[in-house]
Design a protein around this motif. Structure first.
Motif, PDB file in Angstrom:
ATOM      1  N   TRP A 236       0.919  -1.370  -0.020  1.00 11.35           N
ATOM      2  CA  TRP A 236       0.221   0.138   0.026  1.00 11.35           C
ATOM      3  C   TRP A 236       1.061   1.299   0.128  1.00 11.35           C
ATOM      4  O   TRP A 236       1.726   1.520  -1.073  1.00 11.35           O
ATOM      5  N   VAL A 237       0.765   2.064   1.001  1.00  9.97           N
ATOM      6  CA  VAL A 237       1.787   3.182   1.321  1.00  9.97           C
ATOM      7  C   VAL A 237       2.248   3.186   2.691  1.00  9.97           C
ATOM      8  O   VAL A 237       1.801   2.584   3.519  1.00  9.97           O
TER       9      VAL A 237
ATOM     10  N   THR B 122      -3.403   8.181  -1.532  1.00 13.67           N
ATOM     11  CA  THR B 122      -3.921   7.392  -2.927  1.00 13.67           C
ATOM     12  C   THR B 122      -3.097   7.909  -4.148  1.00 13.67           C
ATOM     13  O   THR B 122      -3.025   7.005  -5.082  1.00 13.67           O
TER      14      THR B 122
ATOM     15  N   VAL C  65      -0.066   5.793  -5.586  1.00 13.31           N
ATOM     16  CA  VAL C  65      -0.323   4.084  -5.933  1.00 13.31           C
ATOM     17  C   VAL C  65      -1.103   4.533  -7.338  1.00 13.31           C
ATOM     18  O   VAL C  65      -0.746   3.682  -8.095  1.00 13.31           O
ATOM     19  N   ARG C  66      -1.872   5.588  -7.499  1.00 14.53           N
ATOM     20  CA  ARG C  66      -2.129   5.725  -8.816  1.00 14.53           C
ATOM     21  C   ARG C  66      -0.961   5.969  -9.958  1.00 14.53           C
ATOM     22  O   ARG C  66      -1.328   5.701 -11.383  1.00 14.53           O
TER      23      ARG C  66
ATOM     24  N   HIS D 294       0.311   3.141 -11.712  1.00 15.59           N
ATOM     25  CA  HIS D 294      -0.365   2.337 -12.403  1.00 15.59           C
ATOM     26  C   HIS D 294       0.204   2.485 -13.768  1.00 15.59           C
ATOM     27  O   HIS D 294       0.577   3.659 -14.343  1.00 15.59           O
TER      28      HIS D 294
ATOM     29  N   CYS E 196       5.388   4.949  -1.687  1.00 17.72           N
ATOM     30  CA  CYS E 196       4.616   3.445  -2.610  1.00 17.72           C
ATOM     31  C   CYS E 196       5.619   3.059  -3.248  1.00 17.72           C
ATOM     32  O   CYS E 196       6.191   3.550  -4.204  1.00 17.72           O
TER      33      CYS E 196
ATOM     34  N   ARG F 106       6.473  -0.664  -5.558  1.00 17.92           N
ATOM     35  CA  ARG F 106       5.820  -1.955  -6.272  1.00 17.92           C
ATOM     36  C   ARG F 106       7.196  -2.766  -6.951  1.00 17.92           C
ATOM     37  O   ARG F 106       7.979  -1.958  -7.587  1.00 17.92           O
TER      38      ARG F 106
END
Length: 384
Positions: free
Chosen positions: A15-16, A60, A63-64, A67, A161, A163
């Motif tokens: 998540w963050v 938020t 995270v976006r 993507h 964040c 990934r």
């Protein structure tokens, strides 16, 4: 402390996790909220509400931001030990919004170095950014890794964040090839005094007298046995014969005793010696092959280099034993020397300075000493 670090790492990758500024703003927001509840002041509710909304938005957006970023690793070209690997990763922005302030981290094996990081300021919509870095190498080997990380705190820098992306990588680092100018171990193969080998060598020389393809000027590293002295005297410079087939199909088989137990440093020297002997033999127009315990008999520059890059001592022997013909045997086991085929040569890396004379007297070879350079010893004369 370790548990807290692992927990933060786990949360950030799924998540963050708040940055330092995020923790500070969160603490101030809670303080304003507590003061508002205590005093019932409306402006304190407004400040705390705006701060909490800002934190929610900051949690938020990173995270976006990660993507629709597609990563692709380009093939890594093989190099020799001591050179730099060129590692390239392409990042494709498949969204309609620019991607800004990204941190990329390639988790290379620890035997190469610590993970390499880089910063990317902007990737425009539907555009590609190529991230390139150069990784020095010290030792041969086949290095594999899989994970690359993308990390961002954009746009407010309050939350991180991260990934992970799976980008399999294989980097092949070839052993060093020494530039041998001469090598008696190879040059004197087939020159034994026994009638069998003398007659074979003589027939081979007679068979090749008419197979000289051309004469060319001498180049550094050419063996003197290929010099055409009569033509050289006429032109006033050395001329070398280029043969269609040298010595009637004579071949040199270099065998690395990788099934035995070695000292690590000695084994690395043996791999360098095997590569150097192989390329010296091909340079002198001999048919060269390599044998290792696990891979068996190999031929071809790239195949041989890849095998030497991945070979290790103590390997499980495969189905192909050493050829029953003259070979060049590279070993740390002196007891194996007396079982070599007739007319073979050897290179021995002893564990101690003294090697029993009985084990090395039957066939000629070289005992590699720790002090002189390996190249100097390979270019020296054969001794028992």
């Amino acid at each position: 402390m370790r548990i807290a670090h692992r927990l933060a790492d786990w949360v950030e990758s799924r998540w963050v996790v708040p940055a330092y500024s995020g923790w500070v703003l969160g603490a101030f927001s809670l303080c304003f909220l507590a003061a508002a509840i205590n005093t019932m002041a409306g402006w304190l509710y407004v400040i705390s509400g705006i701060s909490l909304a800002l934190l929610a938005m900051a949690a938020t957006l990173p995270v976006r931001s990660l993507h629709r970023i597609h990563l692709q690793r380009l093939p890594i070209q093989p190099i020799s030990a001591g050179e730099e690997l060129t590692i390239e990763i392409e990042l494709h922005n498949q969204s309609s919004q620019p991607k800004t302030l990204l941190q990329i981290r390639d988790l290379i094996p620890f035997v190469l170095d610590r993970p390499v990081s880089g910063v990317i300021e902007t990737i425009l919509p539907q555009q590609t950014h190529r991230w390139v870095y150069y990784q020095p190498t010290k030792q041969r080997g086949v290095y594999r890794w899989h994970t690359t990380q993308l990390r961002t705190a954009t746009p407010l820098g309050l939350f991180w964040c991260r990934r992970e992306r799976q980008l399999p990588a294989t980097a092949i680092v070839y052993p060093t090839v020494l530039p041998l100018t001469t090598c008696p171990l190879i040059d004197e193969i087939g020159q034994e005094d026994s009638p069998q080998y003398f007659s074979r060598d003589r027939r081979s020389q007679l068979a090749n007298q008419d197979l000289t393809r051309s004469l060319r000027p001498y180049r550094w590293g050419d063996p003197f046995r290929l010099v055409h002295w009569r033509t050289s005297a006429r032109y006033g410079e050395l001329r070398v014969r280029e043969l269609e087939v040298f010595t009637g199909g004579q071949e040199v088989i270099i065998c690395l005793d990788s099934a035995s137990l070695w000292n690590t440093e000695n084994f690395e020297q043996a791999v360098i010696a095997a590569a150097s002997l192989y390329f010296y033999a091909t340079r002198t127009q001999l048919t060269a092959k390599l044998w290792t315990a696990n891979a068996g008999l190999l031929q071809g520059h790239r195949v041989v280099l890849e095998a030497l890059a991945s070979v290790n001592f103590g390997e499980t022997p495969g189905d192909t034993p050493p050829p029953d013909q003259p070979i060049v045997w590279l070993t740390a086991n002196s007891l194996s020397l007396n079982s070599l085929p007739a007319a073979s040569r050897w290179l021995l890396w002893p564990d101690n300075a003294t090697t029993p004379k009985l084990t090395v007297s039957d066939r000629p070879g070289i005992i590699i000493q720790p002090e002189p350079q390996l190249q100097t010893q390979l270019q020296s004369g054969i001794r028992n």
